[in-house]
Design a protein around this motif. Structure first.
Motif, mmCIF file in Angstrom:
data_model
loop_
_atom_site.group_PDB
_atom_site.id
_atom_site.type_symbol
_atom_site.label_atom_id
_atom_site.label_comp_id
_atom_site.label_asym_id
_atom_site.label_seq_id
_atom_site.Cartn_x
_atom_site.Cartn_y
_atom_site.Cartn_z
ATOM 1 N N SER A 1 14.635 20.101 -11.397
ATOM 2 C CA SER A 1 14.064 18.937 -10.712
ATOM 3 C C SER A 1 15.023 17.763 -10.698
ATOM 4 N N ALA A 2 15.824 17.611 -11.743
ATOM 5 C CA ALA A 2 16.800 16.522 -11.791
ATOM 6 C C ALA A 2 17.986 16.781 -10.867
ATOM 7 N N ARG A 3 18.309 18.044 -10.641
ATOM 8 C CA ARG A 3 19.462 18.386 -9.814
ATOM 9 C C ARG A 3 19.184 18.240 -8.318
ATOM 10 N N ILE A 4 17.960 18.493 -7.894
ATOM 11 C CA ILE A 4 17.654 18.560 -6.461
ATOM 12 C C ILE A 4 18.112 17.316 -5.693
ATOM 13 N N PRO A 5 17.810 16.093 -6.143
ATOM 14 C CA PRO A 5 18.271 14.932 -5.370
ATOM 15 C C PRO A 5 19.792 14.834 -5.268
ATOM 16 N N LEU A 6 20.496 15.210 -6.342
ATOM 17 C CA LEU A 6 21.955 15.153 -6.342
ATOM 18 C C LEU A 6 22.566 16.164 -5.384
ATOM 19 N N PHE A 7 21.944 17.325 -5.293
ATOM 20 C CA PHE A 7 22.502 18.416 -4.501
ATOM 21 C C PHE A 7 22.036 18.431 -3.050
ATOM 22 N N GLN A 8 21.056 17.623 -2.696
ATOM 23 C CA GLN A 8 20.489 17.677 -1.348
ATOM 24 C C GLN A 8 21.543 17.564 -0.237
ATOM 25 N N PRO A 9 22.559 16.709 -0.370
ATOM 26 C CA PRO A 9 23.566 16.628 0.695
ATOM 27 C C PRO A 9 24.380 17.910 0.879
ATOM 28 N N TYR A 10 24.297 18.828 -0.072
ATOM 29 C CA TYR A 10 25.086 20.061 -0.030
ATOM 30 C C TYR A 10 24.291 21.237 0.545
ATOM 31 N N GLN A 11 23.090 20.975 1.017
ATOM 32 C CA GLN A 11 22.269 22.032 1.600
ATOM 33 C C GLN A 11 22.926 22.588 2.860
ATOM 34 N N ILE A 12 22.952 23.923 2.986
ATOM 35 C CA ILE A 12 23.406 24.531 4.238
ATOM 36 C C ILE A 12 22.221 24.547 5.193
ATOM 37 N N ASN A 13 22.327 23.705 6.200
ATOM 38 C CA ASN A 13 21.305 23.604 7.237
ATOM 39 C C ASN A 13 21.980 23.669 8.602
ATOM 40 N N GLU A 14 21.206 23.586 9.657
ATOM 41 C CA GLU A 14 21.774 23.727 10.997
ATOM 42 C C GLU A 14 22.762 22.615 11.311
ATOM 43 N N GLU A 15 22.515 21.416 10.798
ATOM 44 C CA GLU A 15 23.430 20.298 11.046
ATOM 45 C C GLU A 15 24.790 20.549 10.408
ATOM 46 N N LEU A 16 24.787 20.997 9.156
ATOM 47 C CA LEU A 16 26.058 21.259 8.477
ATOM 48 C C LEU A 16 26.762 22.466 9.104
ATOM 49 N N LEU A 17 25.997 23.483 9.459
ATOM 50 C CA LEU A 17 26.575 24.672 10.079
ATOM 51 C C LEU A 17 27.223 24.331 11.416
ATOM 52 N N ALA B 1 20.353 25.560 -9.660
ATOM 53 C CA ALA B 1 20.162 25.691 -11.111
ATOM 54 C C ALA B 1 20.153 27.178 -11.441
ATOM 55 N N SER B 2 21.179 27.636 -12.138
ATOM 56 C CA SER B 2 21.315 29.052 -12.455
ATOM 57 C C SER B 2 20.405 29.434 -13.619
ATOM 58 N N MET B 3 20.380 30.741 -13.937
ATOM 59 C CA MET B 3 19.564 31.218 -15.054
ATOM 60 C C MET B 3 19.959 30.509 -16.348
#
Length: 306
Positions: free
Chosen positions: A235-251, A226-228
């Motif tokens: 709070s509404a965006r977090i569930p939608l975007f969770q699969p796009y998190q850069i984590n060790e599994e995705l890396l 969520a930009s400026m």
């Protein structure tokens, strides 16, 4: 770079591919100390949005060139009392040598540029963030020794950073994949402009699948979800975007030598994990430093050296 002297930078598309490459070369030479340019001019910073890296990097870059900086805080100028943009622009044109603007609407930036004869720089709008991508490309070039024949995957919101990455990657011959939820895809006009620049020479992919996008990528890149100005939507965006998190599994499905970038500020634990941010593949702090070097090259080129 005499060809840029006196011009505006409102979007990366204001540059040719050759000019972009020359700017990056100049930034590298300034960073290494190979060149020492002096430019005794005055830069104005008119920022309607909060800023750390952009404000400080522009200020330090101008001071290192031998110039001066005036922070034109809208809250303490007549802008806050409703002075028309065209009036402010024509007055600042009489005082300053160059102006960097950080604001919401691209149209406001373009109005400033229309009424001011001095160079105007896009220091961030809701549509684009060209100065950030100059630093990003400089960082990638440092890491890989080239820009072409690489694949950059951006994950998250199809925002201003995504727009400028599309343009910048197309200009330097880098494959770019943008992975976002369906309702947060980048602006279709920017996508088409990027494809026109690329002329079918590189891969430009817009997808909803973060795993496919990250597979065998050379660079994984993210930004806040969520930009400026969008804080109420966070709070509404977090569930939608969770699969796009850069984590060790995705890396782990990117290339072994892949690097991780983030334009900052970061919300650790949301778009990127603490472990990845602090991990061996992160180049985020080099990326942040390179804002100063890239913008120093840009200021020197738009102003012309003394």
């Amino acid at each position: 770079m005499a060809a840029l002297t006196g011009r505006d930078l409102l979007t990366l598309a204001d540059l040719t591919a050759d000019e972009l490459q020359e700017l990056l070369q100049l930034a590298a030479q300034l960073k290494s100390g190979e060149l020492n340019i002096r430019c005794n001019k005055v830069l104005g910073l008119l920022f309607y949005k909060a800023s750390t890296r952009t404000r400080v990097s522009f200020s330090v870059a101008m001071y290192q060139l031998g110039g001066q900086v005036i922070d034109l805080n809208p809250n303490v100028t007549q802008v806050s009392r409703g002075e028309p943009v065209e009036d402010t622009a024509r007055v600042l044109d009489r005082y300053l040598d160059i102006l960097a603007i950080r604001t919401f609407e691209q149209q406001q930036l373009e109005t400033f540029a229309h009424y001011a004869q001095i160079p105007v720089i896009n220091a961030l709008t809701d549509l684009g963030h060209p100065c950030q991508i100059l630093a990003d490309l400089l960082t990638i070039q440092e890491c890989f020794g080239r820009l072409s024949d690489l694949t950059l995957t951006y994950l998250g919101d199809g925002n201003n950073v995504a727009h400028s990455l599309l343009l910048g990657c197309a200009m330097v011959g880098m494959n770019v994949r943008i992975a976002t939820p369906s309702e947060y895809k980048p602006d279709s006009t920017i996508v088409e402009k990027s494809r026109a620049i690329a002329a079918n020479k590189i891969e430009i992919t817009i997808t909803e699948d973060p795993v496919t996008a990250a597979k065998d990528a050379d660079i994984l890149y993210t930004d806040v979800w969520a930009s400026m100005g969008q804080e109420s939507e966070a709070s509404a965006r977090i569930p939608l975007f969770q699969p796009y998190q850069i984590n060790e599994e995705l890396l782990s499905i990117a290339k072994k030598q892949a690097i991780v970038l983030h334009c900052l500020p970061a919300h650790r634990g949301e778009e990127i994990t603490h472990e990845v941010m602090e991990g061996s593949q992160s180049r985020i702090w080099d990326q942040a430093e390179n804002r100063m070097h890239a913008q120093k090259a840009l200021l020197a080129s738009l102003l012309g050296a003394d």
